[in-house]
Design a protein around this motif. Structure first.
Motif, PDB file in Angstrom:
ATOM      1  N   MET A 104     -45.735  61.482   8.695  1.00  0.00           N
ATOM      2  CA  MET A 104     -44.378  61.927   8.995  1.00  0.00           C
ATOM      3  C   MET A 104     -44.175  62.092  10.492  1.00  0.00           C
ATOM      4  N   TYR A 105     -45.186  62.684  11.187  1.00  0.00           N
ATOM      5  CA  TYR A 105     -45.013  62.893  12.624  1.00  0.00           C
ATOM      6  C   TYR A 105     -45.066  61.587  13.398  1.00  0.00           C
ATOM      7  N   LEU A 106     -45.701  60.583  12.825  1.00  0.00           N
ATOM      8  CA  LEU A 106     -45.750  59.283  13.499  1.00  0.00           C
ATOM      9  C   LEU A 106     -44.543  58.417  13.156  1.00  0.00           C
ATOM     10  N   THR A 107     -43.629  58.993  12.411  1.00  0.00           N
ATOM     11  CA  THR A 107     -42.436  58.232  12.058  1.00  0.00           C
ATOM     12  C   THR A 107     -41.227  58.880  12.739  1.00  0.00           C
ATOM     13  N   PRO A 108     -40.434  58.113  13.436  1.00  0.00           N
ATOM     14  CA  PRO A 108     -39.287  58.703  14.131  1.00  0.00           C
ATOM     15  C   PRO A 108     -38.191  59.133  13.166  1.00  0.00           C
ATOM     16  N   ILE A 109     -38.396  60.318  12.550  1.00  0.00           N
ATOM     17  CA  ILE A 109     -37.390  60.818  11.628  1.00  0.00           C
ATOM     18  C   ILE A 109     -36.407  61.709  12.382  1.00  0.00           C
ATOM     19  N   PHE A 110     -36.963  62.639  13.163  1.00  0.00           N
ATOM     20  CA  PHE A 110     -36.065  63.545  13.882  1.00  0.00           C
ATOM     21  C   PHE A 110     -36.178  63.373  15.389  1.00  0.00           C
ATOM     22  N   TYR A 111     -36.953  62.429  15.842  1.00  0.00           N
ATOM     23  CA  TYR A 111     -36.976  62.132  17.275  1.00  0.00           C
ATOM     24  C   TYR A 111     -36.639  60.660  17.485  1.00  0.00           C
ATOM     25  N   PRO A 112     -36.205  60.320  18.698  1.00  0.00           N
ATOM     26  CA  PRO A 112     -35.817  58.926  18.927  1.00  0.00           C
ATOM     27  C   PRO A 112     -37.029  57.993  18.933  1.00  0.00           C
ATOM     28  N   VAL A 113     -36.806  56.772  18.507  1.00  0.00           N
ATOM     29  CA  VAL A 113     -37.900  55.795  18.430  1.00  0.00           C
ATOM     30  C   VAL A 113     -38.578  55.649  19.792  1.00  0.00           C
ATOM     31  N   SER A 114     -37.794  55.761  20.856  1.00  0.00           N
ATOM     32  CA  SER A 114     -38.341  55.544  22.199  1.00  0.00           C
ATOM     33  C   SER A 114     -39.425  56.557  22.541  1.00  0.00           C
ATOM     34  N   LEU A 115     -39.419  57.703  21.854  1.00  0.00           N
ATOM     35  CA  LEU A 115     -40.398  58.745  22.168  1.00  0.00           C
ATOM     36  C   LEU A 115     -41.823  58.276  21.900  1.00  0.00           C
ATOM     37  N   LEU A 116     -41.991  57.404  20.893  1.00  0.00           N
ATOM     38  CA  LEU A 116     -43.339  56.916  20.595  1.00  0.00           C
ATOM     39  C   LEU A 116     -43.838  56.037  21.738  1.00  0.00           C
ATOM     40  N   GLY A 117     -42.884  55.401  22.391  1.00  0.00           N
ATOM     41  CA  GLY A 117     -43.141  54.694  23.638  1.00  0.00           C
ATOM     42  C   GLY A 117     -44.328  53.760  23.634  1.00  0.00           C
ATOM     43  N   ASP A 118     -44.981  53.678  24.790  1.00  0.00           N
ATOM     44  CA  ASP A 118     -46.048  52.699  24.948  1.00  0.00           C
ATOM     45  C   ASP A 118     -47.363  53.177  24.341  1.00  0.00           C
ATOM     46  N   LYS A 119     -47.597  54.464  24.442  1.00  0.00           N
ATOM     47  CA  LYS A 119     -48.898  54.988  24.022  1.00  0.00           C
ATOM     48  C   LYS A 119     -49.164  54.726  22.549  1.00  0.00           C
ATOM     49  N   LEU A 120     -48.144  54.875  21.761  1.00  0.00           N
ATOM     50  CA  LEU A 120     -48.337  54.764  20.321  1.00  0.00           C
ATOM     51  C   LEU A 120     -47.677  53.515  19.764  1.00  0.00           C
ATOM     52  N   LYS A 121     -47.698  52.476  20.563  1.00  0.00           N
ATOM     53  CA  LYS A 121     -47.013  51.262  20.143  1.00  0.00           C
ATOM     54  C   LYS A 121     -47.580  50.708  18.835  1.00  0.00           C
ATOM     55  N   ILE A 122     -48.888  50.864  18.670  1.00  0.00           N
ATOM     56  CA  ILE A 122     -49.529  50.386  17.434  1.00  0.00           C
ATOM     57  C   ILE A 122     -48.930  51.093  16.229  1.00  0.00           C
ATOM     58  N   ALA A 123     -48.730  52.410  16.394  1.00  0.00           N
ATOM     59  CA  ALA A 123     -48.147  53.173  15.294  1.00  0.00           C
ATOM     60  C   ALA A 123     -46.775  52.611  14.943  1.00  0.00           C
ATOM     61  N   LEU A 124     -46.066  52.172  15.969  1.00  0.00           N
ATOM     62  CA  LEU A 124     -44.730  51.634  15.732  1.00  0.00           C
ATOM     63  C   LEU A 124     -44.763  50.333  14.945  1.00  0.00           C
ATOM     64  N   THR A 125     -45.685  49.460  15.303  1.00  0.00           N
ATOM     65  CA  THR A 125     -45.683  48.164  14.622  1.00  0.00           C
ATOM     66  C   THR A 125     -46.363  48.219  13.260  1.00  0.00           C
ATOM     67  N   LEU A 126     -47.402  49.062  13.151  1.00  0.00           N
ATOM     68  CA  LEU A 126     -48.145  49.069  11.884  1.00  0.00           C
ATOM     69  C   LEU A 126     -47.567  50.016  10.844  1.00  0.00           C
TER      70      LEU A 126
END
Lengths: 243, 261
Positions: free
Chosen positions: B185-207
């Motif tokens: 849940m915390y790795l999913t942009p539910i209540f924060y903007p997608v941009s917050l995951l940014g570069d550091k967690l890019k893998i989390a974004l794609t996978l």
């Protein structure tokens, strides 16, 4: 006219009898590291083979733990045997435990549809059986009461009525006729006779030798997973009683 | 080929049972609660109110239409956790039935996913109310919603089948999974903007499949944007992968369930 309806071929069933059943990852890893993962074999059934012809009524007798219920479960296709094969040609109505599929929170009406579909009938079929079931179980007054408020006799009545409402090809009965009052038992016996006369095959497990003699022509005697005898019900029952 | 046709005829025979199981879940859930069905509508709205107060007041993420932004992510993710958690327990819960009668066992996790799906539809209705109340514009792209629900059902069904199989053999799967969903849940942009995951967690974004599903949903609800073909393929393939893998795992293990429940 006799054609085989159930074929049991060299069926053996193995269980794991290790002292503690590991059912969580934590213990599994601890045991794995300590090299304590052992496996103790226990053969509940050994090399059982027999055929059942259409229209036969077979009784299975034996002491507790002789593998009767395991055999029934394998025939009902609840379990797959470790070795061997079972072929069944026809519809099965399992009466292994009455009302196994009931949900205690639902009413009798809802449970009839739930349990009926569990047994493989369609909703439409159940609609046409609905009145028959309630007539037989004499539960019209309680049709919308949640069955958690039912007595165990009432639940058994409902379960039996649902399982036997259509004329199944094969009826599997495991010690259930001991429930309910004598009036209900009589009614059940009558319906069983009716099903037998209709040409259905019956497999009955019972500790009541009388009942086996009464309902079955043939009997199979199991002991510790092995078949001891297979023959005429009277002969097998006599031998069993004398042992 | 024969196996597959047997599977389909079995499914056809037991489709009424599937419906009964789903309707049972729904009946039991809403029976004897004063507000009944109304709860399903109310619950996400209350959640949204809390989240809106907390996040628009305290953290000030710069998100347009925050209530709906949150709602879109929240209802999809709640559906996923609810359906997979219920699906995970479904086999062990139905042990007394599985022990007595032959029934295709996959019906149990599947019915849980479908009944959660019904809840998802109620939450969706709640979202429409909130959209009216907050004056968010409706776009015709919202008509694509059934598509994203279908993709998500595949994912949830697959995951439920896998988890249900694990739960039979290892009962602490449930504990591990609850921690895992929290992380998820915390790795999913539910209540924060997608941009917050940014570069550091890019893998989390794609996978993370949920990122794709929620982005898809937000595109059609908030952005008036028809998702690209690539987005559709990504969501579909992710769903199908889980579904097929789940079926494989389940089919290979299902004959052993009976020995462990």
């Amino acid at each position: 006219m006799s054609s085989t309806i159930i074929q049991v071929e060299n069926v053996s069933m193995m269980f794991n009898k290790s002292k503690e059943h590991i059912d969580n990852l934590k213990e599994y890893f601890i045991k794995l590291v300590k090299h304590q993962l052992y496996f103790e074999e226990f053969w509940a059934l050994k090399n059982i083979s027999f055929n059942v012809d259409k229209g036969e009524a077979i009784g299975i007798i034996g002491l507790n733990g002789s593998g009767k219920s395991t055999l029934l479960k394998i025939i009902a296709q609840v379990m797959k045997p470790t070795i061997g094969k079972v072929n069944v040609y026809g519809s099965i109505a399992p009466l292994i435990e009455l009302g196994a599929g009931f949900d205690m929170n639902l009413s009798a009406r809802e449970n009839i549809f739930l349990n009926g579909t569990v047994l493989g009938y369609s909703r439409k079929q159940m609609k046409s059986y609905f009145e028959n079931i309630l007539d037989f179980s004499e539960l019209w007054d309680f049709v919308d009461v949640p069955i958690k408020n039912f007595s165990s006799g009432m639940i058994a009545r409902l379960g039996f009525a649902i399982a036997t409402v259509s004329m199944p090809d094969i009826l599997i009965v495991d010690e259930i006729l001991s429930v309910g009052d004598y009036k209900f038992q009589e009614k059940c016996n009558k319906r069983m006779q009716q099903i037998i006369e209709n040409g259905a095959t019956i497999i009955l497990v019972s500790h009541s030798i009388e009942q086996i003699r009464e309902l079955c022509k043939r009997a199979i005697w199991l002991e510790k997973g092995c078949m001891v005898m297979d023959g005429l019900a009277d002969v097998v029952c006599d031998k069993y009683m004398n042992s | 080929m024969k196996k597959i046709s047997v599977m389909f005829s079995g499914f056809f025979k037991y489709k009424d049972l599937l419906m009964e199981l789903v309707s049972r879940d729904i009946k039991i859930r809403y029976r004897r609660s004063v507000l009944g069905l109304f709860w399903t509508l109310l619950n996400p709205i209350l959640m949204m109110t809390v989240m809106t107060l907390v996040f628009s007041g305290l953290f000030r993420f710069d998100i347009e239409n925050f209530p709906i932004y949150f709602f879109t992510g929240h209802i999809l993710f709640t559906f996923l956790t609810e359906s997979t958690t219920n699906g995970m327990h479904s086999i062990v819960e139905s042990s007394n039935l599985i022990n007595k009668v032959y029934i295709p066992k996959y019906l149990f996790p599947l019915s849980k996913v479908l009944s959660s799906g019904v809840n998802l539809i109620f939450s969706f209705v709640a979202m429409i109310f909130v959209m009216i109340a907050t004056g968010v514009k409706f776009y015709s792209t919202m008509l694509l919603t059934p598509l994203i629900i279908f993709y998500l059902l595949l994912l949830a069904a697959g995951l439920s089948l896998i988890l249900a199989s694990c739960q039979v053999f290892f009962r602490d799967t449930a504990q591990l999974y609850s921690v895992f969903t929290l992380l998820w849940m915390y790795l999913t942009p539910i209540f924060y903007p997608v941009s917050l995951l940014g570069d550091k967690l890019k893998i989390a974004l794609t996978l993370n499949p949920m990122v794709h599903y929620i982005t898809y949903f937000r595109n059609i609800v908030l952005d008036n944007k028809v998702p690209s073909l690539q987005q559709n393929i990504t969501c579909l393939v992710m769903g199908l992968m889980f579904f097929c893998f789940g079926l494989c795992v389940f089919y290979r293990k299902q004959d052993k369930f009976i020995l462990h429940i």
